[in-house]
Structure formats: structure tokens, C-alpha cells
Design a protein around this motif. Structure first.
Motif, PDB file in Angstrom:
ATOM      1  N   ASP A 157       0.816  -1.215   0.000  1.00 13.85           N
ATOM      2  CA  ASP A 157       0.000   0.000   0.000  1.00 13.85           C
ATOM      3  C   ASP A 157       0.846   1.259   0.000  1.00 13.85           C
ATOM      4  O   ASP A 157       0.449   2.270  -0.573  1.00 13.85           O
ATOM      5  N   SER A 158       2.016   1.222   0.617  1.00 14.37           N
ATOM      6  CA  SER A 158       2.820   2.438   0.705  1.00 14.37           C
ATOM      7  C   SER A 158       3.930   2.449  -0.340  1.00 14.37           C
ATOM      8  O   SER A 158       3.913   3.236  -1.278  1.00 14.37           O
ATOM      9  N   TRP A 159       4.911   1.584  -0.197  1.00 18.18           N
ATOM     10  CA  TRP A 159       6.078   1.601  -1.078  1.00 18.18           C
ATOM     11  C   TRP A 159       5.759   1.073  -2.478  1.00 18.18           C
ATOM     12  O   TRP A 159       6.338   1.543  -3.456  1.00 18.18           O
ATOM     13  N   GLY A 160       4.845   0.145  -2.574  1.00 19.39           N
ATOM     14  CA  GLY A 160       4.450  -0.355  -3.891  1.00 19.39           C
ATOM     15  C   GLY A 160       3.775   0.727  -4.714  1.00 19.39           C
ATOM     16  O   GLY A 160       4.035   0.877  -5.907  1.00 19.39           O
ATOM     17  N   LEU A 161       2.910   1.492  -4.074  1.00 21.75           N
ATOM     18  CA  LEU A 161       2.240   2.588  -4.764  1.00 21.75           C
ATOM     19  C   LEU A 161       3.252   3.645  -5.193  1.00 21.75           C
ATOM     20  O   LEU A 161       3.179   4.175  -6.312  1.00 21.75           O
ATOM     21  N   LEU A 162       4.202   3.946  -4.333  1.00 21.31           N
ATOM     22  CA  LEU A 162       5.240   4.915  -4.680  1.00 21.31           C
ATOM     23  C   LEU A 162       6.063   4.426  -5.867  1.00 21.31           C
ATOM     24  O   LEU A 162       6.344   5.191  -6.796  1.00 21.31           O
ATOM     25  N   ALA A 163       6.445   3.157  -5.867  1.00 20.28           N
ATOM     26  CA  ALA A 163       7.238   2.602  -6.966  1.00 20.28           C
ATOM     27  C   ALA A 163       6.466   2.647  -8.281  1.00 20.28           C
ATOM     28  O   ALA A 163       7.029   3.017  -9.319  1.00 20.28           O
ATOM     29  N   MET A 164       5.198   2.295  -8.260  1.00 20.45           N
ATOM     30  CA  MET A 164       4.394   2.330  -9.481  1.00 20.45           C
ATOM     31  C   MET A 164       4.206   3.756  -9.990  1.00 20.45           C
ATOM     32  O   MET A 164       4.230   3.997 -11.204  1.00 20.45           O
TER      33      MET A 164
END
Length: 53
Positions: free
Chosen positions: A15-22
Motif C-alpha cells: 500500500d505504501s512503497w508499492g504505490l510509490l514505486a508504481m
């Protein structure tokens, strides 16, 4: 660690780092597409199937 704790930890990470990476990947792809000189290389690439061997 319990399976639900692992799932919860992975969910919070996504929810946090995955969204930032995408988001960063999307912005990078957008900037790559709209960079100066991209039109010339795109026009050259679109003619590749029409070139004779």
C-alpha cells in the motif's frame, strides 16, 4: 510469525512503497515518451516493418 501477520505486513508494504514505486515508474515512462527527440525515433521505429531486407 503468524500467517495473518505476514499478510498484514506485506499489505502495508504494498500500500505504501508499492504505490510509490508504481507512481515513479509511470512518471518515468511518461517523461521518457515526451522527451525531446522522441518523435524522430518513434517515426523511425514505425517504418521498420515496411523496410525491405
Amino acid at each position: 510469525m503468524d500467517e495473518t501477520e505476514i499478510y498484514t505486513a506485506m499489505r502495508h508494504f504494498a500500500d505504501s512503497w508499492g504505490l510509490l514505486a508504481m507512481t515513479l515508474f509511470f512518471v518515468g515512462a511518461l517523461l521518457f515518451t515526451l522527451r525531446p527527440g522522441a518523435k524522430a525515433s518513434a517515426n523511425e521505429a514505425k517504418l521498420i516493418p515496411l523496410k525491405e531486407d
